[in-house]
Design an enzyme around this catalytic site. Structure first.
Site, PDB file in Angstrom:
ATOM      1  N   HIS A  64      41.638  44.251  17.219  1.00  0.00           N
ATOM      2  CA  HIS A  64      40.371  44.827  17.694  1.00  0.00           C
ATOM      3  C   HIS A  64      39.942  45.881  16.684  1.00  0.00           C
ATOM      4  O   HIS A  64      40.636  46.875  16.495  1.00  0.00           O
ATOM      5  CB  HIS A  64      40.556  45.440  19.085  1.00  0.00           C
ATOM      6  CG  HIS A  64      40.965  44.430  20.114  1.00  0.00           C
ATOM      7  ND1 HIS A  64      40.039  43.726  20.853  1.00  0.00           N
ATOM      8  CD2 HIS A  64      42.185  43.969  20.491  1.00  0.00           C
ATOM      9  CE1 HIS A  64      40.685  42.896  21.669  1.00  0.00           C
ATOM     10  NE2 HIS A  64      41.989  43.016  21.459  1.00  0.00           N
ATOM     11  N   ARG A  66      36.762  47.250  16.733  1.00  0.00           N
ATOM     12  CA  ARG A  66      35.907  48.181  17.488  1.00  0.00           C
ATOM     13  C   ARG A  66      34.476  48.360  17.025  1.00  0.00           C
ATOM     14  O   ARG A  66      33.706  49.041  17.703  1.00  0.00           O
ATOM     15  CB  ARG A  66      36.564  49.573  17.562  1.00  0.00           C
ATOM     16  CG  ARG A  66      37.948  49.589  18.166  1.00  0.00           C
ATOM     17  CD  ARG A  66      37.957  49.074  19.574  1.00  0.00           C
ATOM     18  NE  ARG A  66      39.266  49.267  20.217  1.00  0.00           N
ATOM     19  CZ  ARG A  66      39.740  48.461  21.158  1.00  0.00           C
ATOM     20  NH1 ARG A  66      39.038  47.421  21.582  1.00  0.00           N
ATOM     21  NH2 ARG A  66      40.905  48.692  21.693  1.00  0.00           N
ATOM     22  N   ASN A  96      35.197  41.702  21.636  1.00  0.00           N
ATOM     23  CA  ASN A  96      34.890  42.625  22.756  1.00  0.00           C
ATOM     24  C   ASN A  96      34.443  44.002  22.270  1.00  0.00           C
ATOM     25  O   ASN A  96      35.010  45.033  22.623  1.00  0.00           O
ATOM     26  CB  ASN A  96      36.081  42.745  23.714  1.00  0.00           C
ATOM     27  CG  ASN A  96      37.299  43.398  23.088  1.00  0.00           C
ATOM     28  OD1 ASN A  96      37.466  43.378  21.873  1.00  0.00           O
ATOM     29  ND2 ASN A  96      38.157  43.986  23.907  1.00  0.00           N
ATOM     30  N   ASP A 159      38.505  37.353  24.277  1.00  0.00           N
ATOM     31  CA  ASP A 159      39.653  38.242  24.476  1.00  0.00           C
ATOM     32  C   ASP A 159      39.279  39.598  25.050  1.00  0.00           C
ATOM     33  O   ASP A 159      38.309  40.232  24.637  1.00  0.00           O
ATOM     34  CB  ASP A 159      40.419  38.466  23.172  1.00  0.00           C
ATOM     35  CG  ASP A 159      41.697  39.237  23.446  1.00  0.00           C
ATOM     36  OD1 ASP A 159      42.612  38.637  24.000  1.00  0.00           O
ATOM     37  OD2 ASP A 159      41.734  40.451  23.148  1.00  0.00           O
ATOM     38  N   HIS A 186      42.496  34.296  26.329  1.00  0.00           N
ATOM     39  CA  HIS A 186      43.085  35.469  26.975  1.00  0.00           C
ATOM     40  C   HIS A 186      43.353  35.035  28.418  1.00  0.00           C
ATOM     41  O   HIS A 186      42.425  34.916  29.217  1.00  0.00           O
ATOM     42  CB  HIS A 186      42.090  36.617  26.895  1.00  0.00           C
ATOM     43  CG  HIS A 186      42.466  37.830  27.682  1.00  0.00           C
ATOM     44  ND1 HIS A 186      42.757  39.037  27.084  1.00  0.00           N
ATOM     45  CD2 HIS A 186      42.587  38.037  29.008  1.00  0.00           C
ATOM     46  CE1 HIS A 186      43.040  39.932  28.019  1.00  0.00           C
ATOM     47  NE2 HIS A 186      42.940  39.351  29.198  1.00  0.00           N
ATOM     48  N   HIS A 212      48.476  36.517  23.079  1.00  0.00           N
ATOM     49  CA  HIS A 212      49.490  37.467  23.594  1.00  0.00           C
ATOM     50  C   HIS A 212      50.290  36.984  24.808  1.00  0.00           C
ATOM     51  O   HIS A 212      50.210  37.561  25.881  1.00  0.00           O
ATOM     52  CB  HIS A 212      48.867  38.844  23.868  1.00  0.00           C
ATOM     53  CG  HIS A 212      47.525  38.863  24.556  1.00  0.00           C
ATOM     54  ND1 HIS A 212      47.270  38.187  25.717  1.00  0.00           N
ATOM     55  CD2 HIS A 212      46.366  39.492  24.224  1.00  0.00           C
ATOM     56  CE1 HIS A 212      46.021  38.395  26.085  1.00  0.00           C
ATOM     57  NE2 HIS A 212      45.450  39.181  25.180  1.00  0.00           N
ATOM     58  N   ASP A 289      47.600  42.111  18.182  1.00  0.00           N
ATOM     59  CA  ASP A 289      46.758  42.669  19.259  1.00  0.00           C
ATOM     60  C   ASP A 289      46.542  44.178  19.042  1.00  0.00           C
ATOM     61  O   ASP A 289      46.569  44.972  19.992  1.00  0.00           O
ATOM     62  CB  ASP A 289      47.343  42.399  20.651  1.00  0.00           C
ATOM     63  CG  ASP A 289      46.309  42.614  21.765  1.00  0.00           C
ATOM     64  OD1 ASP A 289      45.122  42.830  21.449  1.00  0.00           O
ATOM     65  OD2 ASP A 289      46.698  42.579  22.942  1.00  0.00           O
ATOM     66  N   HIS A 293      42.647  53.136  20.436  1.00  0.00           N
ATOM     67  CA  HIS A 293      41.820  53.940  21.350  1.00  0.00           C
ATOM     68  C   HIS A 293      41.954  55.408  20.955  1.00  0.00           C
ATOM     69  O   HIS A 293      42.939  55.795  20.317  1.00  0.00           O
ATOM     70  CB  HIS A 293      42.305  53.788  22.796  1.00  0.00           C
ATOM     71  CG  HIS A 293      42.148  52.415  23.351  1.00  0.00           C
ATOM     72  ND1 HIS A 293      40.927  51.897  23.736  1.00  0.00           N
ATOM     73  CD2 HIS A 293      43.058  51.441  23.597  1.00  0.00           C
ATOM     74  CE1 HIS A 293      41.101  50.662  24.202  1.00  0.00           C
ATOM     75  NE2 HIS A 293      42.381  50.357  24.120  1.00  0.00           N
ATOM     76  N   GLY A 304      46.220  49.425  25.404  1.00  0.00           N
ATOM     77  CA  GLY A 304      46.328  48.979  24.014  1.00  0.00           C
ATOM     78  C   GLY A 304      47.122  49.909  23.125  1.00  0.00           C
ATOM     79  O   GLY A 304      47.155  51.119  23.340  1.00  0.00           O
TER      80      GLY A 304
HETATM   81  C1  NCD Z   1      42.455  45.196  24.451  1.00  0.00           C
HETATM   82  C2  NCD Z   1      41.398  46.174  23.926  1.00  0.00           C
HETATM   83  O1  NCD Z   1      41.646  47.375  24.013  1.00  0.00           O
HETATM   84  O2  NCD Z   1      40.379  45.723  23.423  1.00  0.00           O
HETATM   85  N1  NCD Z   1      43.557  45.927  24.983  1.00  0.00           N
HETATM   86  C3  NCD Z   1      44.839  45.512  25.087  1.00  0.00           C
HETATM   87  O3  NCD Z   1      45.657  46.219  25.700  1.00  0.00           O
HETATM   88  N2  NCD Z   1      45.239  44.388  24.550  1.00  0.00           N
HETATM   89  C4  NCD Z   1      41.757  44.293  25.399  1.00  0.00           C
HETATM   90  C5  NCD Z   1      42.612  43.606  26.386  1.00  0.00           C
HETATM   91  O4  NCD Z   1      43.206  42.576  26.029  1.00  0.00           O
HETATM   92  O5  NCD Z   1      42.643  44.064  27.516  1.00  0.00           O
END
Ligand code: NCD
Length: 405
Positions: A64, A66, A96, A159, A186, A212, A289, A293, A304
């Site tokens: 991700h 972002r 996403n 996902d 997903h 995952h 994955d 954050h 995540g």
């Molecule tokens: C993912 C995210 O933060 O975009 N987070 C994660 O824990 N894998 C999205 C998700 O799969 O929930």
């Protein structure tokens, strides 16, 4: 520019020799086994002292990044650098974002920016449904085969969210199959096992990749599926955190905060089944994955972990050191298989003519992980404070050094 890597252990899923690799013009031009080539004529020279490992750049099918929309969590620059530091040269970033990437133009704009940064090859995934709303097909899929395309994503994926509506999921998979696409699923609608079962039983002739995988039941469903249908194109991934950690680790860091991830960390029984799935080929690849954050978002329960910069050390320490996987098998999981599934030509092996996407590793070096030193803006990792074997010494992308320790 010409670069000579002399006296390395040159090893990938297909080869294991001591020798030299010569790079020029963004390509691997020669692999010279059992010989220490001369210093050359003015290009860069790296000496592996017969000890350092040289392999094909890692390929991440699931991260991700972002952007657009959440540059406080991560930017294309910080994520690209994190990938290069982790030895990754090709990455698929998930759709996403805000707004979600549901059309070709949005994907192209991300790709162009990442190409301008130039640290890795980035392939934005495109979502199955519009705005990832789970209600109607994404503009990309709705446009169908007749659309004129300039970018074909190596993965389509919703996902972060499962598609609950089974009819819509079937329609999306049919449309994906018509366009020749692989769909990364997903699976969590009704629980991971039920969701994997649902996708496997939909009966759509589409290349499906299960993202995952974390649960024992899902591994067993995949094992059954693959043994009954050896020709089935279904593939699957596991993450470094699910193969190395359990629920106890999540609880120790806060099960609803810093230890929270989707799918969640589970018991030792599940973790061991993942290891067996990787060993016997039921699970085809490791994908990070990487889900960065901010600290505030983690405190508020965002799931995540930041994973790009620890993936190799975690997998090497867990799979090779602890569970006796061969290095060749590890490189199949990290590079050759993901490149094959994504259809990335010129990637996944150290061979003349391939892209000069190379990673140099010191497998004996121990490091203590510290998330605060990550290039990623996401500093959240449960590996902080852990001593792991294996570190990335240098990453070459397109024949250019993009990271050097
Ligand atoms: C993912 C995210 O933060 O975009 N987070 C994660 O824990 N894998 C999205 C998700 O799969 O929930």
């Amino acid at each position: 520019m010409k670069i000579i890597f002399r006296n390395f252990r040159v090893i990938d899923a297909f080869t294991d020799v001591t020798g030299s690799v010569i790079v020029d013009g963004g390509r691997i031009v020669d692999v010279v086994p059992d010989a220490v080539v001369p210093h050359g004529d003015g290009g860069l020279v790296f000496d592996g002292c017969g000890r350092l490992v040289l392999t094909s750049g890692f390929v991440d099918m699931h991260a991700h990044f972002r952007e657009p929309g959440s540059s406080g969590k991560e930017t294309l620059e910080s994520a690209s650098l994190a990938a290069a530091r982790g030895g990754y040269t090709s990455v698929v970033c998930m759709a996403n974002t805000s707004p979600p990437v549901d059309n070709e133009a949005a994907a192209i704009s991300i790709k162009r920016r990442a190409d301008a940064i130039g640290l890795i090859s980035l392939y934005p995934a495109i979502s199955l449904t519009e705005g990832m709303n789970g209600k109607k097909l994404s503009p990309y899929l709705a446009a169908g085969r007749s659309a004129v395309r300039t970018y074909s994503p190596p993965l389509l994926s919703e996902d972060g969210r499962d598609v609950a509506d089974e009819g819509l999921l079937r329609t999306a998979l049919r449309a994906a199959a018509e366009g020749g696409h692989t769909v990364s699923c997903h699976c969590d609608f009704g629980g991971e096992d039920a969701a994997v079962k649902r996708v496997l039983e939909l009966g759509v002739d589409c290349r499906i990749h299960i993202a995952h995988v974390s649960a024992k039941g899902a591994v067993n469903l995949l094992r059954d599926h693959k043994s009954h249908a050896p020709e089935s194109p279904v593939t699957a991934e596991a993450t470094p955190h699910h193969i190395a950690l359990t629920r106890g680790d999540a609880e120790a860091s806060g099960a609803e905060t810093f230890g929270k991830v989707a799918p969640p960390l589970r018991s030792e029984e599940h973790r061991l089944e993942l290891i067996e799935g990787l060993r016997d080929g039921v699970i085809d690849v490791i994908a990070t994955d990487h889900a960065p954050h901010t600290t505030d978002d983690k405190l508020n329960g965002a799931p995540g972990f930041s994973g790009l910069e620890t993936a190799f050390a975690v997998c090497y320490t867990t799979l090779v050191k602890r569970y006796n996987f061969s290095l060749q098998k590890l490189f199949s999981l990290l590079s050759a298989e993901p490149a094959r599934i994504l259809g990335l030509s010129g990637c996944g092996a150290i061979a003349a003519g391939n892209n000069a996407d190379i990673v140099v590793l010191d497998t004996e070096r121990e490091t203590v992980i510290d998330g605060d030193t990550f290039a990623s803006r996401g500093k959240n990792t449960l590996f902080s404070g852990r001593k792991l074997y294996g570190s990335v010494v240098l990453t070459l992308h397109d024949g250019r050094v993009v990271y050097q320790a």
